[in-house]
Design a protein around this motif. Sequence first.
Motif, PDB file in Angstrom:
ATOM      1  N   GLY A  47      17.930 -54.770 -63.286  1.00  0.00           N
ATOM      2  CA  GLY A  47      17.924 -55.572 -64.500  1.00  0.00           C
ATOM      3  C   GLY A  47      16.943 -55.045 -65.524  1.00  0.00           C
ATOM      4  O   GLY A  47      17.228 -55.028 -66.722  1.00  0.00           O
ATOM      5  N   LEU A  48      15.789 -54.587 -65.061  1.00  0.00           N
ATOM      6  CA  LEU A  48      14.793 -54.036 -65.979  1.00  0.00           C
ATOM      7  C   LEU A  48      15.290 -52.739 -66.609  1.00  0.00           C
ATOM      8  O   LEU A  48      15.077 -52.495 -67.799  1.00  0.00           O
ATOM      9  N   LYS A  49      15.962 -51.908 -65.812  1.00  0.00           N
ATOM     10  CA  LYS A  49      16.517 -50.673 -66.361  1.00  0.00           C
ATOM     11  C   LYS A  49      17.536 -50.976 -67.447  1.00  0.00           C
ATOM     12  O   LYS A  49      17.569 -50.331 -68.496  1.00  0.00           O
ATOM     13  N   ARG A  50      18.373 -51.966 -67.176  1.00  0.00           N
ATOM     14  CA  ARG A  50      19.406 -52.329 -68.141  1.00  0.00           C
ATOM     15  C   ARG A  50      18.789 -52.930 -69.401  1.00  0.00           C
ATOM     16  O   ARG A  50      19.209 -52.632 -70.516  1.00  0.00           O
ATOM     17  N   ARG A  51      17.778 -53.757 -69.225  1.00  0.00           N
ATOM     18  CA  ARG A  51      17.156 -54.415 -70.374  1.00  0.00           C
ATOM     19  C   ARG A  51      16.363 -53.436 -71.235  1.00  0.00           C
ATOM     20  O   ARG A  51      16.483 -53.441 -72.464  1.00  0.00           O
ATOM     21  N   PHE A  52      15.551 -52.590 -70.608  1.00  0.00           N
ATOM     22  CA  PHE A  52      14.614 -51.761 -71.355  1.00  0.00           C
ATOM     23  C   PHE A  52      15.161 -50.386 -71.721  1.00  0.00           C
ATOM     24  O   PHE A  52      14.642 -49.752 -72.640  1.00  0.00           O
ATOM     25  N   GLY A  53      16.155 -49.902 -71.012  1.00  0.00           N
ATOM     26  CA  GLY A  53      16.714 -48.600 -71.345  1.00  0.00           C
ATOM     27  C   GLY A  53      15.671 -47.498 -71.297  1.00  0.00           C
ATOM     28  O   GLY A  53      14.924 -47.370 -70.319  1.00  0.00           O
TER      29      GLY A  53
ATOM     30  N   ARG B 207       6.141 -53.782 -62.631  1.00  0.00           N
ATOM     31  CA  ARG B 207       5.219 -54.919 -62.779  1.00  0.00           C
ATOM     32  C   ARG B 207       4.845 -55.106 -64.251  1.00  0.00           C
ATOM     33  O   ARG B 207       4.812 -56.226 -64.760  1.00  0.00           O
ATOM     34  N   GLU B 208       4.551 -53.990 -64.917  1.00  0.00           N
ATOM     35  CA  GLU B 208       4.191 -54.075 -66.336  1.00  0.00           C
ATOM     36  C   GLU B 208       5.356 -54.621 -67.162  1.00  0.00           C
ATOM     37  O   GLU B 208       5.181 -55.513 -67.998  1.00  0.00           O
ATOM     38  N   LEU B 209       6.541 -54.078 -66.927  1.00  0.00           N
ATOM     39  CA  LEU B 209       7.702 -54.535 -67.691  1.00  0.00           C
ATOM     40  C   LEU B 209       8.041 -55.986 -67.358  1.00  0.00           C
ATOM     41  O   LEU B 209       8.449 -56.758 -68.241  1.00  0.00           O
TER      42      LEU B 209
ATOM     43  N   HIS C  77      14.746 -55.381 -77.563  1.00  0.00           N
ATOM     44  CA  HIS C  77      15.404 -54.220 -78.180  1.00  0.00           C
ATOM     45  C   HIS C  77      14.852 -52.930 -77.581  1.00  0.00           C
ATOM     46  O   HIS C  77      14.493 -51.995 -78.308  1.00  0.00           O
ATOM     47  N   GLY C  78      14.775 -52.885 -76.268  1.00  0.00           N
ATOM     48  CA  GLY C  78      14.152 -51.752 -75.596  1.00  0.00           C
ATOM     49  C   GLY C  78      14.815 -50.415 -75.882  1.00  0.00           C
ATOM     50  O   GLY C  78      14.177 -49.371 -75.779  1.00  0.00           O
TER      51      GLY C  78
ATOM     52  N   PRO D 250      20.112 -58.442 -72.893  1.00  0.00           N
ATOM     53  CA  PRO D 250      19.948 -57.340 -71.948  1.00  0.00           C
ATOM     54  C   PRO D 250      21.263 -56.719 -71.520  1.00  0.00           C
ATOM     55  O   PRO D 250      21.329 -55.533 -71.223  1.00  0.00           O
ATOM     56  N   ASP D 251      22.346 -57.509 -71.457  1.00  0.00           N
ATOM     57  CA  ASP D 251      23.629 -57.007 -70.987  1.00  0.00           C
ATOM     58  C   ASP D 251      24.532 -56.539 -72.122  1.00  0.00           C
ATOM     59  O   ASP D 251      25.567 -55.951 -71.888  1.00  0.00           O
TER      60      ASP D 251
END
Length: 205
Positions: A32-38, A57-59, A134-135, A179-180
Motif C-alpha cells: 500500500g505504501l508503494k502504491r501511495r508514495f510511488g 516506518r517513516e512513510l 501526491h507522492g 492512493p489507488d
Amino acid sequence: MFTVVVIVLIVIGLATLLYTGRGRVQGSGGRGLKRRFGPEYDRAVALHNGDVRAAERELGERVKQHGSLQEQSLPPEVRAHYVTQWAAAQEQFVETPQKAVIEADALLAGLARDRGFPDGEQFEEQMAALSVHHGHFVQGYRDMHTAARDQSGTEEMREAMVEARGLFEALVIEQPATPDRPPPPAGRGHAPRAQSRRHAKESTT
C-alpha cells in the motif's frame, strides 16, 4: 481450575490471531505504501540506506500525521489565477530563469496552502503532507525548491520547473488524488491545462 485453563487457551488463541493479522496488515501495508508514495517510496528506502522497514516506518508516520487531511476545492477564479500565473512564470524563464523558478516555487507553495496543506513557510512539513496525497509528483517540487535557493545551472532549473508542473497540475484540478487512483491529466477535468509538456520545454529553453 478447568475454567482458568480454558480462559488461558482463549487468550493465547486470540493473541495468535492478532499477531498473524498484524503480520498480514504489515505486509499489505508495504504494498500500500508503494502504491501511495510511488517514487517517494524508493527515495525513502534510498535515504535509509536500503532499510525497507525504517523507510516504511517513516512513510507510515507521514500517513498517520497527514493521511486524514482533506483537500479543499478552489473557486474557479482562483484556479484560473494560478493557471495564468504559472504560464507567466514559464514565459519569464526565457529572460530570467532564476526569478521564474523562485516565483514558480512560491506559486506552488501558495497553491498547496490554498488546497489545505501546511503553509509553505514550513517546507518540510508541507512536503511530507504533499507526499502522502501526491507522492508521484513531489520530487519535481523538491528539486525546484532547491533550485530556487541554490546557484543551479539553467538546464537544472529548466528540468526542475518542467517536473514540478506535475504537482501543479495535480493540485490545480478539482478532483483530489487517492492512493489507488492518481489524478487525471489536467485538461481532462475541469481545470484548463497550463501547457503541454512539449510546449513547456520549448518555452523554457
